[in-house]
Design a protein around this motif. Structure first.
Motif, PDB file in Angstrom:
ATOM      1  N   LYS A 180      51.170  95.502  58.897  1.00  0.00           N
ATOM      2  CA  LYS A 180      49.998  94.671  59.213  1.00  0.00           C
ATOM      3  C   LYS A 180      50.126  93.251  58.646  1.00  0.00           C
ATOM      4  CE  LYS A 180      45.013  94.364  58.752  1.00  0.00           C
ATOM      5  NZ  LYS A 180      43.973  94.952  59.587  1.00  0.00           N
ATOM      6  N   PHE A 181      50.651  93.133  57.447  1.00  0.00           N
ATOM      7  CA  PHE A 181      50.859  91.803  56.865  1.00  0.00           C
ATOM      8  C   PHE A 181      52.358  91.525  56.695  1.00  0.00           C
ATOM      9  CE2 PHE A 181      46.640  93.158  55.288  1.00  0.00           C
ATOM     10  CZ  PHE A 181      45.871  92.181  55.900  1.00  0.00           C
ATOM     11  N   GLY A 182      53.140  92.037  57.636  1.00  0.00           N
ATOM     12  CA  GLY A 182      54.586  91.835  57.584  1.00  0.00           C
ATOM     13  C   GLY A 182      55.175  92.464  56.330  1.00  0.00           C
ATOM     14  N   GLU A 183      56.214  91.811  55.816  1.00  0.00           N
ATOM     15  CA  GLU A 183      56.909  92.281  54.629  1.00  0.00           C
ATOM     16  C   GLU A 183      55.937  92.381  53.434  1.00  0.00           C
ATOM     17  OE1 GLU A 183      59.803  93.528  54.278  1.00  0.00           O
ATOM     18  OE2 GLU A 183      59.839  93.468  52.075  1.00  0.00           O
ATOM     19  N   ALA A 184      54.915  91.522  53.431  1.00  0.00           N
ATOM     20  CA  ALA A 184      53.970  91.480  52.295  1.00  0.00           C
ATOM     21  C   ALA A 184      53.281  92.822  52.074  1.00  0.00           C
ATOM     22  CB  ALA A 184      52.924  90.385  52.509  1.00  0.00           C
ATOM     23  N   SER A 185      53.098  93.613  53.155  1.00  0.00           N
ATOM     24  CA  SER A 185      52.408  94.895  52.963  1.00  0.00           C
ATOM     25  C   SER A 185      53.364  96.084  53.017  1.00  0.00           C
ATOM     26  CB  SER A 185      51.262  95.061  53.965  1.00  0.00           C
ATOM     27  OG  SER A 185      51.732  95.114  55.286  1.00  0.00           O
ATOM     28  N   SER A 186      54.628  95.864  52.661  1.00  0.00           N
ATOM     29  CA  SER A 186      55.547  97.006  52.566  1.00  0.00           C
ATOM     30  C   SER A 186      55.235  97.806  51.300  1.00  0.00           C
ATOM     31  CB  SER A 186      57.006  96.551  52.577  1.00  0.00           C
ATOM     32  OG  SER A 186      57.232  95.705  51.492  1.00  0.00           O
ATOM     33  N   LYS A 187      54.464  97.187  50.412  1.00  0.00           N
ATOM     34  CA  LYS A 187      53.931  97.887  49.246  1.00  0.00           C
ATOM     35  C   LYS A 187      52.435  97.573  49.215  1.00  0.00           C
ATOM     36  CE  LYS A 187      57.004  97.792  45.678  1.00  0.00           C
ATOM     37  NZ  LYS A 187      57.572  96.878  44.673  1.00  0.00           N
ATOM     38  N   VAL A 188      51.611  98.569  48.885  1.00  0.00           N
ATOM     39  CA  VAL A 188      50.163  98.332  48.841  1.00  0.00           C
ATOM     40  C   VAL A 188      49.603  98.865  47.525  1.00  0.00           C
ATOM     41  CG1 VAL A 188      47.938  98.949  49.906  1.00  0.00           C
ATOM     42  CG2 VAL A 188      49.893  98.370  51.362  1.00  0.00           C
ATOM     43  N   ILE A 189      48.727  98.080  46.935  1.00  0.00           N
ATOM     44  CA  ILE A 189      48.034  98.485  45.710  1.00  0.00           C
ATOM     45  C   ILE A 189      46.657  99.015  46.125  1.00  0.00           C
ATOM     46  CG2 ILE A 189      47.081  97.609  43.517  1.00  0.00           C
ATOM     47  CD1 ILE A 189      50.072  97.023  43.733  1.00  0.00           C
ATOM     48  N   ILE A 190      46.320 100.178  45.648  1.00  0.00           N
ATOM     49  CA  ILE A 190      44.949 100.674  45.836  1.00  0.00           C
ATOM     50  C   ILE A 190      44.275 100.586  44.475  1.00  0.00           C
ATOM     51  CG2 ILE A 190      43.468 102.590  46.532  1.00  0.00           C
ATOM     52  CD1 ILE A 190      45.730 103.608  48.273  1.00  0.00           C
ATOM     53  N   GLU A 191      43.123  99.937  44.466  1.00  0.00           N
ATOM     54  CA  GLU A 191      42.545  99.551  43.198  1.00  0.00           C
ATOM     55  C   GLU A 191      41.094  99.998  43.081  1.00  0.00           C
ATOM     56  OE1 GLU A 191      43.882  95.550  41.735  1.00  0.00           O
ATOM     57  OE2 GLU A 191      41.770  95.132  42.034  1.00  0.00           O
ATOM     58  N   GLU A 192      40.685 100.267  41.879  1.00  0.00           N
ATOM     59  CA  GLU A 192      39.275 100.561  41.570  1.00  0.00           C
ATOM     60  C   GLU A 192      38.422  99.340  41.946  1.00  0.00           C
ATOM     61  OE1 GLU A 192      36.987 100.842  37.226  1.00  0.00           O
ATOM     62  OE2 GLU A 192      39.077 100.282  37.372  1.00  0.00           O
ATOM     63  N   PHE A 193      37.286  99.571  42.574  1.00  0.00           N
ATOM     64  CA  PHE A 193      36.388  98.466  42.942  1.00  0.00           C
ATOM     65  C   PHE A 193      35.581  98.051  41.715  1.00  0.00           C
ATOM     66  CE2 PHE A 193      32.255  96.825  44.323  1.00  0.00           C
ATOM     67  CZ  PHE A 193      32.656  95.826  45.202  1.00  0.00           C
ATOM     68  N   LEU A 194      35.570  96.757  41.447  1.00  0.00           N
ATOM     69  CA  LEU A 194      34.785  96.243  40.316  1.00  0.00           C
ATOM     70  C   LEU A 194      33.566  95.529  40.871  1.00  0.00           C
ATOM     71  CD1 LEU A 194      37.696  94.769  38.147  1.00  0.00           C
ATOM     72  CD2 LEU A 194      36.485  96.936  37.800  1.00  0.00           C
ATOM     73  N   ASP A 195      32.406  95.901  40.372  1.00  0.00           N
ATOM     74  CA  ASP A 195      31.161  95.343  40.890  1.00  0.00           C
ATOM     75  C   ASP A 195      30.639  94.328  39.881  1.00  0.00           C
ATOM     76  OD1 ASP A 195      28.994  94.918  42.416  1.00  0.00           O
ATOM     77  OD2 ASP A 195      28.013  96.837  41.985  1.00  0.00           O
ATOM     78  N   GLY A 196      30.713  93.057  40.233  1.00  0.00           N
ATOM     79  CA  GLY A 196      30.252  92.038  39.298  1.00  0.00           C
ATOM     80  C   GLY A 196      30.264  90.670  39.933  1.00  0.00           C
ATOM     81  N   ILE A 197      30.208  89.639  39.090  1.00  0.00           N
ATOM     82  CA  ILE A 197      30.186  88.274  39.603  1.00  0.00           C
ATOM     83  C   ILE A 197      31.505  87.588  39.225  1.00  0.00           C
ATOM     84  CG2 ILE A 197      28.857  87.424  37.597  1.00  0.00           C
ATOM     85  CD1 ILE A 197      27.440  85.513  39.702  1.00  0.00           C
ATOM     86  N   GLU A 198      32.040  86.822  40.174  1.00  0.00           N
ATOM     87  CA  GLU A 198      33.373  86.234  39.982  1.00  0.00           C
ATOM     88  C   GLU A 198      33.320  84.839  39.389  1.00  0.00           C
ATOM     89  OE1 GLU A 198      36.169  86.624  43.332  1.00  0.00           O
ATOM     90  OE2 GLU A 198      34.864  88.229  44.060  1.00  0.00           O
ATOM     91  N   LEU A 199      34.361  84.510  38.672  1.00  0.00           N
ATOM     92  CA  LEU A 199      34.581  83.133  38.213  1.00  0.00           C
ATOM     93  C   LEU A 199      36.074  82.934  38.031  1.00  0.00           C
ATOM     94  CD1 LEU A 199      34.046  82.530  34.444  1.00  0.00           C
ATOM     95  CD2 LEU A 199      33.905  84.812  35.381  1.00  0.00           C
ATOM     96  N   SER A 200      36.475  81.690  37.944  1.00  0.00           N
ATOM     97  CA  SER A 200      37.896  81.418  37.733  1.00  0.00           C
ATOM     98  C   SER A 200      38.077  80.558  36.501  1.00  0.00           C
ATOM     99  CB  SER A 200      38.487  80.694  38.937  1.00  0.00           C
ATOM    100  OG  SER A 200      38.367  81.513  40.077  1.00  0.00           O
ATOM    101  N   VAL A 201      39.119  80.886  35.764  1.00  0.00           N
ATOM    102  CA  VAL A 201      39.484  80.109  34.585  1.00  0.00           C
ATOM    103  C   VAL A 201      40.867  79.531  34.838  1.00  0.00           C
ATOM    104  CG1 VAL A 201      40.078  80.295  32.134  1.00  0.00           C
ATOM    105  CG2 VAL A 201      38.026  81.403  33.003  1.00  0.00           C
ATOM    106  N   PHE A 202      41.015  78.262  34.516  1.00  0.00           N
ATOM    107  CA  PHE A 202      42.285  77.577  34.745  1.00  0.00           C
ATOM    108  C   PHE A 202      42.904  77.230  33.411  1.00  0.00           C
ATOM    109  CE2 PHE A 202      39.561  77.118  38.295  1.00  0.00           C
ATOM    110  CZ  PHE A 202      40.399  77.454  39.338  1.00  0.00           C
ATOM    111  N   VAL A 203      44.192  77.531  33.309  1.00  0.00           N
ATOM    112  CA  VAL A 203      44.913  77.307  32.066  1.00  0.00           C
ATOM    113  C   VAL A 203      46.135  76.473  32.390  1.00  0.00           C
ATOM    114  CG1 VAL A 203      46.181  78.473  30.217  1.00  0.00           C
ATOM    115  CG2 VAL A 203      44.108  79.519  31.148  1.00  0.00           C
ATOM    116  N   LEU A 204      46.405  75.486  31.548  1.00  0.00           N
ATOM    117  CA  LEU A 204      47.673  74.768  31.649  1.00  0.00           C
ATOM    118  C   LEU A 204      48.502  75.239  30.465  1.00  0.00           C
ATOM    119  CD1 LEU A 204      49.348  72.503  33.035  1.00  0.00           C
ATOM    120  CD2 LEU A 204      48.274  70.886  31.458  1.00  0.00           C
TER     121      LEU A 204
END
Ligand code: AMP
Ligand code: GLY
Length: 423
Positions: A180-204
């Motif tokens: 479905k996503f070409g070579e990118a989906s030759s491996k798939v991660i199945i993950e626990e769903f996390l219910d919350g609010i998102e944010l991003s932190v940037f680090v240099l």
């Protein structure tokens, strides 16, 4: 010094805007750039994953610093290419080595890295075409929603969140057995769903030391109220109001430090940005993903708040002297609202004339997908312009952006009127 920025979006226009203000920048180049970067720099029409072409540009123009905007050249090893090439090894390149870039290039690798270094993240299992049946059985043991992630780069589309078990099994099969996503989906991660609010932190980071940059929150869905299809990002706000001192201390201690130390322990050459996508569940932060570059449109709100000269900051990063530098942040809030082409994120038309750019006052307009032709600025992508404003709080900043958006137009221009609605 002469400086080159690689990329063509709003992120790169924002880098160009900040770097062009540095006294240390003599000539600025952007490859390939857009109509916005053309007003600040020389655009160079090269393919940025063609490293020979990048090298020629660097040598011909005596470039001493290169900032890599998007992930593709990093995942393909541009930092390693520079480090190994005689004429390029002293050029200050901002972006991790190929091994570092795998934190974004492979979700499986990112998960293993987090497990190895005790960094909080959702529980997971990974599957291939050979273990498809085991993947289906694993899904049966989970509660919905089901989170399926293609391992490789899939242009931001490789994550599916599904409520129905049968649909999740079908999609798992589509990804693993029918590419479905070409070579990118030759491996798939199945993950626990996390219910919350998102944010991003940037680090240099310079691979040893780090600076935490302003936080940001991105609005990814096309529709108001966070509905409809995922996009590259329809707007952003910095700082994130709920990222208080207590939460930031947890993020630094449990996530930022172990990430930087983990890279160092594994001898990974990493001189660049780490974009940590987080979700806050009951006041506890978990990592959803790493990106090895700045976000777009997060850059359009993070960089305008950094007062420190970016050229100094990048030079210190390259020489592993980040600890010698103090970083000062503008206390004001920044917001950006993305103007997109009608139809985006599905099919849309390009080459629509943009009008009103000269009438904008009190906001910055960063070009995301534009080109100039015969003195006109035309749309040239799904995301077209990011209208950024600074003010005492994010509501006031947003008001400025929306007032200026009234002055801008192009055929079938679309944007979200509710950026920040959930805060
Ligand atoms: P990613 O490409 O990994 O950032 O995932 C895209 C989006 O999917 C994220 O921004 C989240 O909104 C959502 N997402 C990813 N992983 C999870 C998860 N484990 N639980 C809940 N939502 C998730
Ligand atoms: N705005 C999300 C990203 O840059 O990946």
């Amino acid at each position: 010094m002469n400086i080159l920025i690689l990329g063509s979006g709003g992120r790169e226009h924002t880098f160009a805007y900040k770097i062009s203000q540095s006294k240390r920048c003599k000539n600025l180049f952007v490859a390939p750039g857009n109509a916005g970067t053309e007003s600040l720099a020389t655009n160079v029409a090269i393919n940025i994953t063609d490293f020979e072409a990048v090298k020629n540009c660097v040598v011909e123009n005596s470039i001493k610093m290169v900032i890599v905007g998007p992930e593709d050249p990093l995942v393909q090893g541009i930092a390693d290419y520079f480090a190994e090439t005689p004429h390029l090894k002293d050029v200050i390149l901002i972006g991790p080595s190929k091994r570092g870039a795998l934190l974004e290039g492979s979700k499986q690798r990112a998960k293993e890295f987090m497990m190895q270094h005790n960094i909080p993240t959702a529980a997971y299992e990974s599957f291939t075409a050979e273990s498809l049946e085991a993947g289906k059985i694993f899904l049966e043991k989970l509660n919905p929603p089901f989170v399926l992630k293609a391992d490789g780069l899939a242009a931001g589309k490789g994550v599916l969140i599904l409520n129905d078990l049968e649909e999740a099994k079908t999609e798992l099969e589509n990804m693993l057995a029918h590419s479905k996503f070409g070579e990118a989906s030759s491996k798939v991660i199945i993950e626990e769903f996390l219910d919350g609010i998102e944010l991003s932190v940037f680090v240099l980071t310079d691979g040893k030391n780090y600076k935490i940059l302003p936080t940001a929150k991105d609005y990814k869905r096309i529709g108001e109220g966070d509905t409809g299809l995922n996009t590259g990002g329809m707007g952003a706000i910095s700082p994130v109001p709920f990222a208080d001192e207590v939460l930031m201390k947890k993020i630094e201690d449990r996530i930022v430090k172990p990430t930087v130390n983990g890279l160092a322990e594994e001898n990974i050459d990493y001189k660049g940005f780490v974009f940590i996508g987080l979700i806050k569940v009951n006041n506890e932060p978990y990592v959803i993903e790493y990106n090895v570059r700045m976000g777009d449109p997060e850059t359009e709100v993070v960089l305008p708040r950094i007062k420190t000269d970016l050229v100094d900051l990048f030079e210190a990063t390259f020489h592993q002297k980040l600890n010698d530098i103090n970083i000062t942040i503008d206390e004001r809030a920044a917001t950006t609202v993305m103007l997109v082409s009608g139809g985006y994120p599905e099919a849309y038309e390009k080459a629509k004339e943009i009008s009103g750019l000269e009438n904008v006052e009190g906001s910055m307009v960063f070009h995301a997908g534009t080109k100039s032709e015969n003195g006109k600025v035309l749309t040239n992508g799904g995301r077209v312009l990011a209208v950024t404003s600074l003010d005492d709080d994010f509501r006031m900043a947003l008001k400025k952006s929306y007032q200026n958006i009234e002055k801008l137009s192009f055929d079938r221009m679309n944007y979200r009127n509710d950026i920040g609605f959930d805060l």
